[in-house]
Design an enzyme around this catalytic site. Structure first.
Site, short mmCIF file in Angstrom:
data_model
loop_
_atom_site.label_atom_id
_atom_site.label_comp_id
_atom_site.label_asym_id
_atom_site.label_seq_id
_atom_site.Cartn_x
_atom_site.Cartn_y
_atom_site.Cartn_z
N GLY A 107 28.01 59.21 58.05
CA GLY A 107 27.72 59.05 59.77
C GLY A 107 28.19 57.38 59.59
N GLY A 167 29.87 55.92 57.49
CA GLY A 167 31.41 56.27 56.89
C GLY A 167 31.82 56.06 58.05
N ILE A 193 32.64 59.74 43.57
CA ILE A 193 32.30 58.33 42.97
C ILE A 193 32.03 57.64 41.38
CG2 ILE A 193 30.87 56.86 43.81
CD1 ILE A 193 33.77 55.44 43.93
N ASP A 204 24.37 58.28 50.79
CA ASP A 204 23.48 59.15 51.17
C ASP A 204 22.32 59.38 49.86
OD1 ASP A 204 24.47 60.83 49.16
OD2 ASP A 204 24.21 62.76 50.81
N ASN A 205 22.65 59.29 47.87
CA ASN A 205 21.80 59.06 47.45
C ASN A 205 21.80 58.03 46.26
OD1 ASN A 205 23.53 59.92 44.90
ND2 ASN A 205 24.77 60.98 46.85
N ARG A 206 20.76 58.50 45.38
CA ARG A 206 20.36 57.19 45.04
C ARG A 206 20.73 56.95 43.77
NH1 ARG A 206 14.39 56.58 42.34
NH2 ARG A 206 13.74 56.49 44.32
N ALA A 217 23.94 58.07 43.25
CA ALA A 217 25.32 56.95 43.18
C ALA A 217 25.62 55.90 44.27
CB ALA A 217 26.24 58.22 44.90
N CYS A 275 2.95 74.77 36.61
CA CYS A 275 1.35 75.73 36.86
C CYS A 275 1.07 76.20 38.44
CB CYS A 275 0.68 75.80 35.89
SG CYS A 275 0.45 73.78 34.81
N CYS A 291 15.14 42.48 35.73
CA CYS A 291 15.87 43.70 36.10
C CYS A 291 16.71 44.32 35.15
CB CYS A 291 16.74 43.63 37.38
SG CYS A 291 17.81 44.56 37.66
#
Lengths: 426, 626
Positions: B26, B28, B95, B116-118, B120, B172, B433
């Site tokens: 989207g 990109g 990537i 779209d994902n953490r 990457a 469970c 960090c």
């Protein structure tokens, strides 16, 4: 037919989750007019064609220049020399075959000279890079035809947009964080007798821990009211005391410890919002008091007819309250108890909508319109959303330019319009 | 060709500088368009995804005829059609592939993420830190979006702020005692993999006899055994083997899952002392008593069917999926995809039947899809705004004006200062960090006798700390290699426990990711007191807490002083879909449960960040910058 509906559902899945099927329907019924297929213009249209408006018409008398081909993604060097409306329509049409693309190779001024009514057919007209004189002329035509007019300009890194519409009514405003309409403070008769059908003290453990929290709060509220002269818990202290009473209702196990009753936890958590008094929101109250609501004529749109009918309902059958919304939130309960509770609210919502429907009928009759000119379905939807109704009004361009209003307020003073213009400067 | 509003120097540098776009979804697609129109001439784009129908409402470089093809490749071709003078290189690849090493990243003046994902995002963050290349990070969700700039040493990196962990459910709960629809949906997705996909021991769906809550007495065992015999003793063979032996007979599958297994669960009577017990379903009984069909209006997907409706959906989808499996050959596996109709039908049907068995209200296919697929709504408009902002930040970087870069939020409605776009000053790197400081170090609390080398590698180093191919050495004076990224070198260690290698309280593990040029020192804190279903804890991070408020909001055009911007709550269209919240206050659950994002105001605190990332598996424009 079914197949196309399925594939549409698939294609539009990610946006249906944002604006729902009624939003999509509104989009699919829209015919958008773009004046001037500049880079800004085609960008706007791209973002409307992709989600699937019904149709667009580009009005543009210009010929595609080298500059256009350079800065407009929807014009290529092959289109230099062609009419800009036609060239852009071809490429924009490729984005979505469900959309009907049209173009008129003429300047808006010519159309205004020859056929101003041409613009009446559109759901919205978007004018990009229009000279002031055209904006004012077109603005007048669209204002009187009640067609929304969006003016956009872009210069380098600065942009401007301005919406003009006399009135835009919204039934489904998709509010965030809407409070539930549970009427715990003013239980209707059917709800009262449903509450009575529960007796928490003689239930077995399973039923006790599967009683919906709404019933639990209602039960303990009854008790509280009887002990407090009919006054519900109001401040933090009283609400805390009320929570404690509910907490004490949790069943104990053999060792005297508390059982794990999630429905009671849910009841305690919901005390605050559940005790909110049921009332007509001030925004809706204001609409009740508006001229359009009180003076229904044959020209009144169905929004105003239904609003007036709801007002009549509030002052009569509703005894001061809007029609019951009829939906309840998910809660811990077994299916049967949940469904029973849901049906109590649903049936009341249907009754209320039927009462509103009677008012609609007589209002229509009084202005000489057939009762079927507003459908039951629309009335139900209107009633369901009656707490969230919105009306957007803007100032006309003519008024803005008139001597009276010059300098009267700052540039940001278009408060009457929810679509204030935004600019972003880096 | 005409020049844009940039000065000549910048225009020249645009035509020569090389930039990388990570993701051709989207954001990109919009970004590629903007880049070529702005005058960028050397663009490389990478995306491992292929085009799906549900992309077409916004990813305008793709058309119906492109469905199934490489996003990167088609995006390149479409963009070139419009702007033939640009030079675009497309990679249909991940990537995280080692081919894209630090040298690769150093080729670029600028890297732009449209991911779209953490996982990457973490990886590209590290690659850009290692290569010291400026990175523009972006995300969108519905009407909301964000763009930010990351530069080593100058700004926070993507991983400076802790992010909420993805919520998982105890085994469970999924297998024995579901209490919410999401538990049934997770179960149905596991079931899909057990039957048609890759079998995973962590995704068991049959009754869990080891449930501590059930605590059987010996005399119960007899009753259990009796039922066990009836259900064909499926315990000894895998679900898939058993299903295959029945020829994927939908009715046999149905009766095992919704009748026999449930009856088996009922014998674990301790579980039902406080809970409402499940009610088994029987195909033959349902068949003879068809319910009345209530024809509802509206879109088909948004209707809730009756039980028999889901039975039929179960039957149809099992038949379709098993024949798909058969066509693929003997050891074939199907991969669950929310946009694959039979796979989605199967999960909808199985989840709803289980919901019914456990007395929950059933859900429409539309709602199940949103929860099962972690779907985040997406529209072209938001992505276009975000992509525009990316280019503006990029121009500032290329003009050498890094100090003017901002993180910009796109709101749903104008805030109290009438701003739809809210720029905020970038924060300096965080001293705590575990990624961008000079010697990253963390302390992890775990049980050395229960943690295997494999789970150290997969759950801790890869999942939690974002490494792709870690090498781990124990700082024991001998330099014992615990994990090697070379294939075959340390596989023998996988199922051994950390204590088998002398790792104990206070041990230090040097973990190295060669590709990311990243070394993390892991201090082990041994404990035997972890909560049930918790494998480890990272010390010094409260993963469910929001980052501390920082008053660095830029006071631009401040009209009202001290006025809090109420952040607009997230969108929900009539309870149908709920946006993942733009907050780290609540653990981002992959459930679609309603949450609001906190009312943190722009004047007092940085707007809470978004997280949904990893939840969403293959959306391209999912937000959230953290």
């Amino acid at each position: 037919m079914a197949a196309t509906k399925d594939s549409k559902e698939q294609k539009y899945d990610r946006q249906l989750r944002l604006w729902g099927d009624h939003g999509q329907e509104a989009l699919e019924n829209a015919h958008v007019c773009l004046i001037n297929a500049t880079a800004t213009g085609t960008e706007i249209l791209k973002n409307l064609v992709l989600p699937g408006i019904g149709a667009f018409t580009i009005v543009d008398g210009h010929i595609v220049s080298g500059e256009d081909a350079g800065n407009n993604f929807f014009l290529s060097s092959d289109s230099i020399g062609k009419n800009r409306a036609q060239a852009a329509t071809e490429l924009l049409q490729e984005l979505n075959s469900d959309v009907s693309g049209n173009f008129v190779e003429e300047s808006p001024d010519k159309l205004l000279d020859n056929d101003p009514e041409f613009f009446h057919r559109f759901t919205i007209v978007i004018g990009v890079q229009l000279p002031e004189s055209t904006c004012l002329r077109l603005g007048m035509v669209l204002w009187s035809a009640s067609v929304p007019f969006l003016i956009c300009k872009a210069y380098g890194l600065i942009g401007y947009m301005r919406l003009m519409v006399q009135e835009h009514t919204v039934i489904e405003s998709h509010p965030d964080n809407a409070l539930e309409d549970l009427r715990l403070d003013r239980p209707f008769d059917e709800f009262k007798s449903h509450i009575k059908s529960y007796n928490l003290s003689i239930m077995d453990k399973k039923d006790h821990s599967h009683t919906p929290w709404v019933i639990i709060v209602a039960k303990y509220l009854e008790r509280w009211l009887s002990e407090h002269d009919g006054q519900p818990p109001k401040n933090y202290k009283e609400k805390e005391a009320f929570r404690q009473i509910i907490r004490e209702g949790i069943l104990k196990n053999e060792n005297g410890g508390l059982e794990d009753e999630e429905n009671f936890e849910e009841a305690i958590k919901n005390v605050n919002t559940a005790l909110n008094p049921t009332k007509v929101p001030t925004s809706v109250e204001d609409l009740f008091n508006s001229e359009q609501c009180n003076n229904i004529t044959a020209q009144s749109s169905s929004f105003w007819v239904m609003l007036r009918a709801v007002k009549e309902f509030v002052y009569n059958e509703g005894s001061g309250s809007l029609p019951v919304r009829g939906s309840i939130p998910d809660m811990i309960a077994d299916s049967q108890k949940f469904i029973n509770l849901q049906n109590v609210y649903r049936e009341k919502a249907m009754q209320d909508a039927a009462a509103v429907s009677k008012h609609v009928e007589s209002l229509l009759q009084s202005v000489g319109k057939p009762p079927e000119s507003i459908s039951e379905k629309d009335i139900k939807l209107f009633c369901k959303n009656s707490s969230f109704l919105r009306v957007v009004r803007c100032r006309s361009l003519a008024e803005e330019y008139s001597v009276d209003s010059i300098n009267k307020d700052e540039i940001s003073g278009l408060d009457c319009c929810c679509f204030r213009f935004f600019s972003y400067l880096i | 060709r005409p020049r844009g509003p940039q000065p000549q120097g910048l225009a020249d540098s645009l035509s020569t500088c090389k930039v990388l776009v990570v993701g051709a979804g989207g954001i990109g697609c919009e970004l590629l368009k903007n880049l070529v129109l702005t005058g960028f001439k050397n663009i490389e784009v990478i995306d491992l995804d292929t085009i799906d129908v549900s992309n077409l409402n916004r990813q305008f470089l793709f058309q119906k005829k492109h469905v199934g093809k490489s996003k990167a490749q088609v995006a390149k071709e479409s963009a070139l059609q419009f702007c033939p003078s640009a030079s675009i290189t497309a990679y249909h690849d991940s990537i995280t592939n080692p081919d894209y090493n630090v040298e690769f990243f150093r080729k670029f003046m600028l890297v732009m993420n449209a991911l779209d994902n953490r996982a990457a995002r973490n990886h590209v963050n590290r690659m850009c830190l290692a290569a010291d290349i400026p990175l523009i990070e972006s995300g969108s969700a519905g009407y909301l979006g964000q763009v930010t700039v990351i530069k080593k040493g100058l700004t926070e990196c993507y991983e400076c702020q802790p992010k909420p962990a993805q919520k998982t459910f105890p085994g469970c709960t999924i297998r024995n005692t579901p209490s919410e629809p999401i538990h049934c949906i997770v179960w149905a997705k596991y079931l899909f993999n057990q039957l048609f996909g890759e079998e995973d021991a962590d995704q068991e769906v049959s009754p869990d006899t080891a449930d501590p809550e059930a605590a059987w007495n010996p005399e119960d065992t007899a009753a259990r055994a009796a039922v066990s015999e009836k259900d064909g003793d499926i315990k000894r063979v895998s679900t898939k083997v058993w299903a295959r032996s029945t020829g994927y007979d939908p009715i046999k599958l149905f009766n095992k899952l919704f009748k026999d297994d449930i009856m088996y669960l009922l014998t674990m009577d301790k579980l039902w002392k406080k809970r409402k017990a499940p009610t088994p379903l029987d195909w033959q009984q349902l068949e003879v008593s068809p319910n009345e069909e209530a024809p509802a209006s509206g879109l088909k997907d948004q209707k809730v069917l009756d039980v028999w409706g889901y039975c039929q959906m179960f039957q149809d989808s099992v038949e379709t999926l098993s024949s798909q499996l058969q066509e693929k050959g003997d050891d074939a596996e199907l991969v669950w995809d929310k946009d694959d109709p039979p796979a989605m039908d199967f999960v909808t049907a199985a989840a709803n039947l289980r919901m019914h068995v456990f007395s929950m209200n059933m859900k429409s296919r539309f709602d199940v899809k949103s929860m099962a697929g972690n779907i985040i709504p997406a529209i072209a408009t938001t992505n276009a705004v975000i992509a525009g902002l990316i280019v503006l930040e990029g121009l500032k970087i290329l003009s050498g004006e890094m100090e003017t870069c901002r993180t910009v939020f796109l709101n749903k409605c104008p805030n109290l200062r009438k701003k739809l776009l809210v720029p905020c000053v970038l924060d300096p790197p965080s001293a705590n960090c575990y990624v961008c400081v000079s010697k990253p170090e963390v302390t992890v609390k775990l049980n050395v006798q229960k943690t295997t080398v494999l789970s150290l590698q997969d759950r801790i180093l890869k999942e939690r700390f974002g490494m792709v191919a870690p090498d781990v050495q124990i700082e024991d004076g001998k330099g014992t290699i615990l994990i090697s990224s070379e294939e075959g070198e340390t596989e023998a260690n996988n199922n051994k426990f950390l204590s088998d290698f002398g790792i104990r309280n206070g041990s230090r593990l040097q973990s190295d990711d060669f590709l990311q040029d990243y070394t993390l020192l892991v201090n082990v804190l041994h404990t035997e007191e972890l909560e049930r279903d918790v494998e480890f804890e990272v010390i010094g991070e409260a993963p469910d807490k929001a980052p501390p408020p920082q008053s660095n909001q830029e006071e631009v055009n401040s009209i009202t002083n001290g006025n809090k911007d109420s952040a607009q709550p997230s969108t929900s269209s009539k309870g149908r879909h709920h946006l993942r919240p733009l907050t780290s206050n609540s653990a981002a659950v992959a459930t679609g449960t309603k949450r609001k994002y906190s009312e943190t105001g722009e004047s007092s605190a940085k707007r809470p960040r978004t997280d949904q990332s990893d939840a969403a598996d293959d959306e391209d424009d999912i937000v959230a910058l953290d």
